[in-house]
Motif scaffolding. Structure first.
Motif, short mmCIF file in Angstrom:
data_model
loop_
_atom_site.label_atom_id
_atom_site.label_comp_id
_atom_site.label_asym_id
_atom_site.label_seq_id
_atom_site.Cartn_x
_atom_site.Cartn_y
_atom_site.Cartn_z
N ALA A 122 -35.95 -18.50 26.89
CA ALA A 122 -36.39 -19.89 26.69
C ALA A 122 -35.45 -20.64 25.75
O ALA A 122 -35.21 -21.84 25.94
CB ALA A 122 -37.81 -19.91 26.15
N ILE A 123 -34.91 -19.95 24.75
CA ILE A 123 -33.94 -20.58 23.85
C ILE A 123 -32.63 -20.82 24.59
O ILE A 123 -32.05 -21.92 24.54
CB ILE A 123 -33.74 -19.72 22.59
CG1 ILE A 123 -34.99 -19.78 21.71
CG2 ILE A 123 -32.52 -20.21 21.80
CD1 ILE A 123 -34.97 -18.79 20.54
N SER A 164 -53.72 -20.89 28.22
CA SER A 164 -53.52 -19.84 29.20
C SER A 164 -53.94 -18.48 28.67
O SER A 164 -53.83 -18.19 27.48
CB SER A 164 -52.05 -19.77 29.61
OG SER A 164 -51.58 -21.05 30.03
N ALA A 165 -54.38 -17.62 29.60
CA ALA A 165 -54.75 -16.24 29.30
C ALA A 165 -53.91 -15.31 30.16
O ALA A 165 -54.01 -15.34 31.39
CB ALA A 165 -56.23 -16.01 29.57
N GLY A 166 -53.02 -14.52 29.49
CA GLY A 166 -52.21 -13.57 30.24
C GLY A 166 -52.99 -12.32 30.54
O GLY A 166 -54.13 -12.16 30.12
N GLY A 167 -52.28 -11.47 31.27
CA GLY A 167 -50.91 -11.38 31.58
C GLY A 167 -50.04 -10.90 30.41
O GLY A 167 -50.42 -10.93 29.25
N ASP A 168 -48.86 -10.34 30.80
CA ASP A 168 -47.94 -9.92 29.75
C ASP A 168 -47.18 -11.12 29.20
O ASP A 168 -47.28 -12.23 29.72
CB ASP A 168 -47.03 -8.79 30.25
CG ASP A 168 -45.94 -9.23 31.23
OD1 ASP A 168 -45.28 -10.25 30.99
OD2 ASP A 168 -45.73 -8.53 32.24
N HIS A 169 -46.37 -10.88 28.13
CA HIS A 169 -45.81 -12.02 27.41
C HIS A 169 -44.71 -12.73 28.17
O HIS A 169 -44.35 -13.86 27.82
CB HIS A 169 -45.32 -11.59 26.03
CG HIS A 169 -45.61 -12.61 24.98
ND1 HIS A 169 -45.82 -12.30 23.65
CD2 HIS A 169 -45.74 -13.95 25.05
CE1 HIS A 169 -46.07 -13.40 22.97
NE2 HIS A 169 -46.01 -14.41 23.80
N LEU A 170 -44.18 -12.14 29.22
CA LEU A 170 -43.20 -12.86 30.01
C LEU A 170 -43.78 -14.12 30.63
O LEU A 170 -43.04 -15.06 30.94
CB LEU A 170 -42.61 -11.94 31.09
CG LEU A 170 -41.49 -12.52 31.95
CD1 LEU A 170 -40.33 -13.06 31.11
CD2 LEU A 170 -40.99 -11.49 32.96
N VAL A 171 -45.11 -14.19 30.82
CA VAL A 171 -45.69 -15.39 31.43
C VAL A 171 -45.46 -16.64 30.58
O VAL A 171 -45.51 -17.76 31.10
CB VAL A 171 -47.20 -15.21 31.72
CG1 VAL A 171 -47.44 -13.97 32.59
CG2 VAL A 171 -48.02 -15.16 30.46
N SER A 172 -45.18 -16.46 29.29
CA SER A 172 -44.92 -17.63 28.46
C SER A 172 -43.64 -18.35 28.91
O SER A 172 -43.52 -19.57 28.74
CB SER A 172 -44.78 -17.24 26.99
OG SER A 172 -45.97 -16.69 26.49
N TYR A 173 -42.68 -17.61 29.43
CA TYR A 173 -41.41 -18.23 29.83
C TYR A 173 -41.58 -19.25 30.95
O TYR A 173 -41.14 -20.41 30.80
CB TYR A 173 -40.39 -17.16 30.22
CG TYR A 173 -39.14 -17.75 30.83
CD1 TYR A 173 -38.17 -18.34 30.03
CD2 TYR A 173 -38.94 -17.74 32.21
CE1 TYR A 173 -37.04 -18.91 30.59
CE2 TYR A 173 -37.82 -18.30 32.78
CZ TYR A 173 -36.86 -18.89 31.96
OH TYR A 173 -35.75 -19.47 32.52
N PRO A 174 -42.19 -18.93 32.08
CA PRO A 174 -42.35 -19.96 33.12
C PRO A 174 -43.25 -21.11 32.69
O PRO A 174 -43.09 -22.23 33.19
CB PRO A 174 -42.93 -19.19 34.31
CG PRO A 174 -43.55 -17.97 33.71
CD PRO A 174 -42.69 -17.62 32.54
N ILE A 175 -44.21 -20.84 31.80
CA ILE A 175 -45.04 -21.94 31.29
C ILE A 175 -44.18 -22.90 30.47
O ILE A 175 -44.23 -24.12 30.65
CB ILE A 175 -46.20 -21.39 30.45
CG1 ILE A 175 -47.14 -20.55 31.31
CG2 ILE A 175 -46.97 -22.53 29.78
CD1 ILE A 175 -48.20 -19.79 30.52
N LEU A 176 -43.37 -22.35 29.58
CA LEU A 176 -42.47 -23.19 28.78
C LEU A 176 -41.47 -23.92 29.67
O LEU A 176 -41.11 -25.08 29.40
CB LEU A 176 -41.73 -22.34 27.75
CG LEU A 176 -42.54 -21.91 26.53
CD1 LEU A 176 -41.81 -20.80 25.77
CD2 LEU A 176 -42.81 -23.10 25.61
N LYS A 177 -41.00 -23.27 30.70
CA LYS A 177 -40.06 -23.91 31.62
C LYS A 177 -40.65 -25.18 32.22
O LYS A 177 -39.94 -26.17 32.43
CB LYS A 177 -39.67 -22.93 32.72
CG LYS A 177 -38.60 -23.43 33.68
CD LYS A 177 -38.20 -22.36 34.66
CE LYS A 177 -37.11 -22.86 35.60
NZ LYS A 177 -36.68 -21.79 36.57
N ALA A 178 -41.96 -25.15 32.50
CA ALA A 178 -42.63 -26.33 33.05
C ALA A 178 -42.90 -27.38 31.97
O ALA A 178 -42.59 -28.56 32.14
CB ALA A 178 -43.94 -25.91 33.72
#
Length: 347
Positions: free
Chosen positions: A192-193, A141-155
């Motif tokens: 995420a933790i 993935s290419a962000g975007g700010d770092h919050l985008v990592s959270y919904p990716i990890l959620k999936a």
């Protein structure tokens, strides 16, 4: 008309003569400044396109910066990263890796986002990546700010928590901003933790530095078992030793890699929202990513490129160069769908 005319080789389309070969377009067939830019000149495929289920690795843009607390602009990152990625060629110069020959890789466009609603944007992004997971597609993935990592990890970690190797100037383990707001680009890995998507004892953060509000984020991370490696420790121990420890911590279990462009010194990558001096050089960053080879990496991201702060594209070029390093790691990861015989030599 020759067999290698631009009409046959338009970027963003599968090459029909070769079937769904998913090969990038060579600069010998179409100049790199020409055509419609896609990530690394790969075919552009949507959820309903023929061949989508044959994709092993999907490169995705997440054009969203609703979690930014200071300098905005990373919503424009994926577009500039795509443009600069047309300079990426097929073969890794050091390792010899040929990711486009061993995996089917495609540009899957941008994840859906909502620039006006943080909660809705996070839900839309998670839904997009849940579909990729169900299809067995490994995302880069290419962000975007770092919050985008959270919904990716959620999936990706919906079934069980994963480990993470995280390159950054900041821990992104803060609890909240502005009187209790829980979702910003400084909080994704705490969420995420807490929500069970990351196993904190298998999380390594590398390159942390810069002035601080306080040490609450660091103390909380250490209490959870996160391994925090400041930039001074990288300097003292050396890259090989640090990466050996990181590999030992995540082991052979599923691991996510998140690379914030601000882990690199702003002398090399000024186009980001929260630059910190004293960071990694581009060469050091490349070496560190290469030392992830063979790990069970289930996905990766490159975030926080903000084109308004570097319109020249220099920061985006650094970003896509790191993305290619990550792509080579993903192509060799044991969980990526399937390995194919070489399709031939690069031009």
């Amino acid at each position: 008309m020759s067999e290698t005319t631009p009409l046959d080789k338009e970027p963003g389309q599968a090459n029909e003569k070769d079937g769904l070969s998913f090969q990038p377009i060579s600069g010998f067939d179409l100049p790199r400044y020409a055509g419609i830019p896609t990530f690394m000149r790969l075919p552009l495929l949507g959820a309903k396109d023929v061949g989508i289920d044959d994709v092993d690795i999907g490169i995705v843009g997440v054009p969203w910066d609703g979690g930014t607390t200071n300098r905005p602009g990373t919503r424009h990152g994926p577009r500039q990263l795509r443009d600069l990625s047309t300079m990426i060629r097929r073969i890794h110069p050091t390792t010899g890796a040929r990711p486009f020959e061993t995996r089917n890789i495609a540009d899957l466009g941008d994840a859906p986002v909502n620039p006006a609603d943080v909660a809705d944007a996070l839900q839309r992004i998670t839904g997009f990546y849940t579909d990729l997971k169900q299809r067995g597609i490994t995302p880069l993935s290419a962000g975007g700010d770092h919050l985008v990592s959270y919904p990716i990890l959620k999936a990706l970690a919906a079934d069980a928590p994963v480990g993470m190797i995280h390159f950054d100037a900041h821990t992104d383990l803060f609890d909240s901003y502005f009187g209790g707001f829980k979702y910003t680009h400084g909080t994704p890995f705490r969420r995420a933790i807490e929500d069970g998507y990351l196993d904190p004892k298998r999380v390594v953060q590398i390159g942390i530095r810069g002035t601080m509000y306080d040490d609450e984020d660091i103390l909380w991370g250490l209490e959870q078992g996160v391994r925090i490696i400041r930039i001074e420790e990288v300097d003292d121990r050396g890259i090989a030793d640090v990466m050996s420890e990181a590999r030992a911590i995540v082991g052979d279990l599923p691991t996510y890699v998140s690379f914030d462009i601000d882990s690199i010194d702003p002398a090399f990558a000024p186009g980001t929202g929260t630059p910190e001096t004293g960071g990694l050089t581009t060469r050091e960053a490349q070496r560190m990513v290469r030392l992830l080879d063979g790990l069970n990496v289930i996905g990766a991201d490159l975030v926080e490129v903000s084109p308004p702060f570097d319109p020249s594209g220099g920061t985006a070029w650094v970003g896509v160069s790191i993305m290619f390093e990550l792509l080579c790691i993903l192509a060799g990861a044991p969980g990526t769908k399937r390995l194919r015989p070489p399709l031939g030599h690069d031009k």
